[in-house]
Scaffold this active site. Structure first.
Site, short mmCIF file in Angstrom:
data_model
loop_
_atom_site.label_atom_id
_atom_site.label_comp_id
_atom_site.label_asym_id
_atom_site.label_seq_id
_atom_site.Cartn_x
_atom_site.Cartn_y
_atom_site.Cartn_z
CG HIS A 159 -2.28 0.75 14.90
ND1 HIS A 159 -1.53 0.09 13.95
CD2 HIS A 159 -1.81 2.02 14.94
CE1 HIS A 159 -0.65 0.93 13.42
NE2 HIS A 159 -0.79 2.10 14.01
CD1 TRP B 26 4.66 2.50 15.36
CD2 TRP B 26 4.12 1.08 17.01
NE1 TRP B 26 3.36 2.10 15.16
CE2 TRP B 26 3.01 1.23 16.15
CE3 TRP B 26 4.02 0.25 18.11
CZ2 TRP B 26 1.80 0.57 16.37
CZ3 TRP B 26 2.82 -0.41 18.33
CH2 TRP B 26 1.73 -0.25 17.46
CD1 TRP B 27 7.90 4.33 12.68
CD2 TRP B 27 10.00 5.01 12.41
NE1 TRP B 27 7.88 5.69 12.59
CE2 TRP B 27 9.15 6.14 12.42
CE3 TRP B 27 11.36 5.20 12.25
CZ2 TRP B 27 9.63 7.44 12.27
CZ3 TRP B 27 11.84 6.50 12.11
CH2 TRP B 27 10.98 7.60 12.12
CE1 TYR C 259 -0.50 0.17 10.07
CE2 TYR C 259 -2.82 0.62 10.52
CZ TYR C 259 -1.52 1.06 10.33
OH TYR C 259 -1.25 2.41 10.41
CE1 TYR D 75 -1.89 9.02 12.92
CE2 TYR D 75 -0.39 8.77 14.77
CZ TYR D 75 -0.67 8.62 13.43
OH TYR D 75 0.28 8.07 12.59
#
Length: 103
Positions: free
Chosen positions: A22, A75-76, A18, A41
């Site tokens: 990112h 992206w999902w 993860y 964010y």
């Protein structure tokens, strides 16, 4: 400026992947977020529960309205193997209520 917070669930053992994904977030996704008012964010991880905690500062309506954009949907799908998702591959999110703030 609006601030929203929500939580998501990372699958066990997926922390490093993860973080890696990112660290290499797509420039077109960053551009889309910024163009739609996301100025800040952050995502945090509770390592004991694999719960992700996200906070966004917005000048626009809501970044949650970007789900119909092609880059967001890609992206999902790219992230779906790492976290709990809905049938459209969007992450399962739970909005959080702010109960305290200090400037």
């Amino acid at each position: 400026m609006q601030k929203i917070a929500f939580k998501m669930k990372l699958k066990p053992g997926m922390r490093q992947e993860y973080q890696r994904r990112h660290a290499e977030i797509w420039p077109e996704l960053i551009s889309l977020l910024r163009e739609n008012g996301v100025s800040d964010y952050s995502i945090f991880l509770d390592e004991q529960t694999d719960i992700l905690f996200a906070v966004q500062r917005l000048t626009g309506e809501s970044s949650q309205d970007l789900g119909n954009m092609e880059v967001v949907q890609r992206w999902w799908k790219y992230m779906a193997d790492l976290m709990d998702t809905n049938s459209d591959f969007s992450p399962v999110t739970t909005p959080l209520v702010e109960v305290f703030h200090l400037d």
